[in-house]
Design a protein around this motif. Structure first.
Motif, mmCIF file in Angstrom:
data_model
loop_
_atom_site.group_PDB
_atom_site.id
_atom_site.type_symbol
_atom_site.label_atom_id
_atom_site.label_comp_id
_atom_site.label_asym_id
_atom_site.label_seq_id
_atom_site.Cartn_x
_atom_site.Cartn_y
_atom_site.Cartn_z
ATOM 1 N N ALA A 605 0.743 -1.248 -0.041
ATOM 2 C CA ALA A 605 0.023 0.439 -0.078
ATOM 3 C C ALA A 605 1.002 1.197 -0.142
ATOM 4 C CB ALA A 605 -0.792 -0.014 1.235
ATOM 5 N N ALA A 606 2.117 0.945 0.717
ATOM 6 C CA ALA A 606 2.741 2.136 0.893
ATOM 7 C C ALA A 606 3.576 2.685 -0.851
ATOM 8 C CB ALA A 606 3.627 2.381 1.646
ATOM 9 N N ILE A 607 3.968 1.400 -1.559
ATOM 10 C CA ILE A 607 4.652 1.489 -2.324
ATOM 11 C C ILE A 607 3.859 1.955 -3.298
ATOM 12 C CG2 ILE A 607 5.965 0.023 -3.741
ATOM 13 C CD1 ILE A 607 7.104 -1.732 -1.865
ATOM 14 N N ALA A 608 2.908 1.354 -3.831
ATOM 15 C CA ALA A 608 1.705 2.428 -4.341
ATOM 16 C C ALA A 608 1.153 3.397 -4.508
ATOM 17 C CB ALA A 608 0.002 1.250 -4.377
ATOM 18 N N GLY A 609 1.863 4.034 -3.372
ATOM 19 C CA GLY A 609 0.741 5.413 -2.580
ATOM 20 C C GLY A 609 -0.392 5.387 -2.094
ATOM 21 N N VAL A 610 -0.986 4.531 -1.657
ATOM 22 C CA VAL A 610 -1.973 4.410 -1.208
ATOM 23 C C VAL A 610 -2.076 5.171 0.372
ATOM 24 C CG1 VAL A 610 -4.105 3.136 -0.703
ATOM 25 C CG2 VAL A 610 -3.037 2.698 -2.181
#
Length: 758
Positions: A605-610
């Motif tokens: 989720a962090a890597i996807a920018g969520v």
């Protein structure tokens, strides 16, 4: 006269004693048996006792009574077992309802039930003495568990004891033909409990934007207009609940249809007598966007207590064209347990609510609203409490009595009696004194209404858990059960899976048998024996507990594991914590490791920018799930070797390609589903096992859990999801108790074998 009855009347006169066990007290069972016996021209009696309901019948039609009783039982009754004994005829011309008998309890009280249509009609009938009465009820509805202090279920044992019945209520109570016959909470405005404020004043307060603390059946709700941004914002600020979603209450199923997109299963669940909160797809229907920021689904429940119906009626009379939806969230400031006491409400809710509405009927034991959703076509719990507790889980065989103290988060306790396991209502996190007191209250109440004195205790392995210390304080032989084993054991217990089972326990974290943080585990469980057959590839936990609150930390950790920590600067430019953490890794920092799937969700989720920082548990994963359109597997997105499944290639793809949050959500969920299904199927085939138990908090992700179950089914295996207890730590106590019983019974068998051999 029916043909069957005519034939039975030609039979010889018989006298039978029927012992009926189950949820058969407080549900109108005795008047039902009375009317049935009279219709079949039988003499005898019926009474409540500590084991359930005892019936003796005599007459030519006695042989058909049991079948007729089972097929026509009252709506809230649950018949588990009927023992029939033949007696010598004793004569008699009438059938009577006798006084209850005491003794050691082997029956159970029913769960609280929503207002029935008949009572709702009286509530709105100006010609009824129950018109506008906020405590109307009968044997088919109303409070049960939350007002009962002990069994047998008689008025003197409930919080209705201080309210002597008026002449009219006493007449209803004594009339076997009346649906209020022995309805222990029966009352009317002349003799029963009262609200502290007129319902019209409550409606005016809500209409003008106020926050109201409203006492209901299991405790207080904090209530406000769900379409009023200002009221919802003030509630968030006062309750210190920045973004965690609020549940809403609506008047009826028609109102729910206007607000939500409902399946048939969801409609049936919403309208059931338990009236849980159900997570469903929302419509753009005038609700405040502050209710569930970042999510697509909302938690909705129907009005279930008379006071709720009166409130919606009053609001409708003020503005019939605006469909009313109310925020109805648990009144528990600062993460403390639900408030249920009047004085406690004044003390703990005064800084939150503009108006506190009480009543003078005590809540004997508090119970939050149950929360459910539909996964893979069937209901599943997120939180199990009002409307379902204390319905038991049938373990399939008798065993020793065990009390299990659960986990420290989303705590519940479990007590077993015979073949039944009774899971308490949701207690919550054991991180404050109020919660500890609530757990003690839940334990005492459960043991009291079950009349159980446990022989053993069970708890987690974690050396620092408060729940472990509570179990140790019980001074009983203690069995410690590994956290993820308990997740699998809970699923195996409710589905009564015999023989070996492959279990996937997928959650945020738990104390592993080797002292490390587990959370993505494949276990093989066979009775009291179990082993860890594999896990997710481990990731570091930079910052320890901070990693669970700050997903960006897990994002950096996943990049380190993939050998591309250099991508961190591109993903989170200018983030001071990221650059510092990258430097620390470069200098050889070696944090603790975890196999947690929950932390892998956070990383993705962090890597996807969520989501980089969470304001409540599971926020990043919930928002990631909300973005899924159609899960799809990334080819080569995982590797399985030596029992370890590694999703590093997937993480690296998301970091390098940065496909956008929605595409990332589709790829992440789809690849997880495919990889984990292949992982479990390979082990199951190797061992010749078809049963796969799926547990742990990650199974509350509807997209993931439903997809994983279907993928495992496609491999020719039988997946089993948690249905009768929450997949998260709310079901841990059930698994602890079930596994402890397996250990105790295995040791007993070995002891018997040893004595036989000797």
């Amino acid at each position: 006269m029916t043909a069957a009855l005519a034939r039975s009347l030609e039979s010889p006169v018989r006298r039978l004693r029927l012992r009926v066990r189950g949820a058969v007290q407080g549900v109108g069972f005795r008047p039902f048996a009375y009317r049935l016996a009279r219709s079949m021209q039988l003499s005898g009696f019926v009474l409540n006792d500590s084991a359930g309901v005892l019936i003796e019948i005599e007459g030519a039609a006695a042989g058909g009574f049991s079948e007729a009783m089972r097929s026509g039982a009252p709506p809230l009754a649950r018949i588990d077992d009927v023992d029939v004994m033949e007696l010598a005829p004793a004569g008699g011309e009438s059938f009577e309802i006798l006084e209850s008998l005491g003794g050691r309890t082997a029956t159970r009280i029913g769960a609280d039930a929503a207002t029935c249509p008949d009572c709702l009609g009286e509530l709105r009938d100006r010609g009824s003495r129950f018109f506008g009465y906020a405590f109307v009820n009968c044997t088919h509805c109303g409070p049960r568990f939350t007002i009962t202090r002990a069994l047998p279920y008689d008025r003197v044992q409930t919080s209705m004891a201080p309210f002597p019945m008026c002449r009219a209520c006493a007449a209803d109570y004594a009339d076997p033909e009346n649906r209020r016959f022995h309805a222990e909470p029966v009352a009317c405005p002349a003799c029963g409990p009262r609200l502290s404020h007129p319902i019209e004043d409550v409606a005016v307060a809500i209409e003008t934007g106020a926050i109201v603390a409203l006492k209901g059946i299991g405790g207080f709700h904090l209530v406000c207009d769900a379409s009023n941004d200002g009221a919802v914002s003030r509630l968030r600020q006062r309750k210190a609940r920045d973004e965690k979603p609020f549940a809403v209450m609506v008047a009826d199923i028609e109102a729910a249809r206007r607000l939500c997109i409902l399946t048939d299963v969801e409609e049936a669940l919403l309208a059931s007598v338990a009236r849980p909160v159900v997570l469903v797809e929302g419509r753009a229907a005038g609700l405040s966007p502050l209710l569930e920021p970042g999510l697509r689904r909302i938690g909705v429940m129907l009005a279930y207590a008379p006071v709720h119906h009166l409130l919606f009626d009053a609001l409708a009379s003020m503005d019939p064209h605006r469909p009313a939806a109310l925020v109805a969230t648990s009144a528990n400031p600062g993460g403390e347990p639900l408030v249920a006491d009047n004085a406690d409400a004044e003390r703990r809710l005064g800084a939150i609510a503009d108006l506190i509405v009480t009543h003078d009927r005590d809540i004997a034991v508090r119970a939050d609203d149950s929360v459910m959703q539909v996964i893979d076509g069937a209901p599943a719990f997120l939180r199990r409490a009002r409307g379902f507790v204390p319905e038991p889980v049938d373990l399939g065989e008798d065993g020793p009595s065990v009390i299990a103290t659960g986990a420290d988060l989303k705590n519940t306790v479990c007590v077993t009696r015979g073949r039944e396991a009774f899971l308490s209502q949701h207690v919550g996190g054991l991180d404050n004194a109020e919660a500890i007191r609530f757990q003690e209250e839940a334990i005492a109440h459960l043991c009291s209404i079950l009349d159980v004195r446990p022989d053993y205790a069970a708890c987690d392995l974690h050396p620092d858990f408060r729940s472990v210390r509570i179990a140790e304080s019980l001074a009983l032989p203690l069995i410690k059960v590994q956290h993820h084993l308990a997740h699998v054991a809970a699923v195996a217990a409710e589905h009564r899976l015999a023989g070996p089972v492959v279990g996937l326990a997928l959650d945020g974290h738990g104390f592993g048998a080797d002292g490390t943080a587990w959370g993505g585990e494949m276990l093989v469980v066979d009775g009291s024996q179990w082993r860890r057959a594999g896990s997710l590839a481990p990731l570091s936990l930079p910052g320890g507990d901070k990693a669970a609150r700050e997903p960006w930390r897990m994002g950096v950790s996943a990049l380190v594991a993939a050998g591309r920590v250099d991508l961190a600067a591109d993903l989170w430019p200018g983030h001071p914590g990221v650059s510092q953490l990258v430097t620390m890794f470069a200098r050889g920092m070696q944090p603790a490791m975890t196999t947690s799937l929950g932390r892998l969700f956070d990383a993705a989720a962090a890597i996807a920018g969520v989501r980089l920082v969470q304001t409540y548990e599971g926020q990043a994963a919930m928002e990631f799930e909300a973005l899924v359109g159609e899960p799809r597997c990334l080819e080569g997105g995982f590797v399985i070797r030596g029992g370890i499944v590694d999703f590093g290639p997937l993480v690296l793809h998301l970091a390098e390609q940065q496909p956008g949050p929605s595409v990332a959500a589709d790829l992440f969920h789809g690849t997880l589903i495919t990889g984990l299904a292949e992982w479990a199927a390979a082990e199951a085939r190797r061992l010749g096992i078809r049963q796969v138990a799926l547990g742990g908090g990650c199974m509350m992700n509807r997209v993931f859990a439903g997809g994983l179950a279907r993928a495992i089914r496609a491999h020719g295996l039988e997946p089993h999801l948690p249905r009768l207890a929450p997949a998260n730590d709310g079901g841990i106590a059930l698994g602890q108790a079930a596994h402890a019983r397996q250990v105790i019974m295995q040791e007993s068998m070995q002891g018997e074998e040893g004595r036989t051999c000797a």
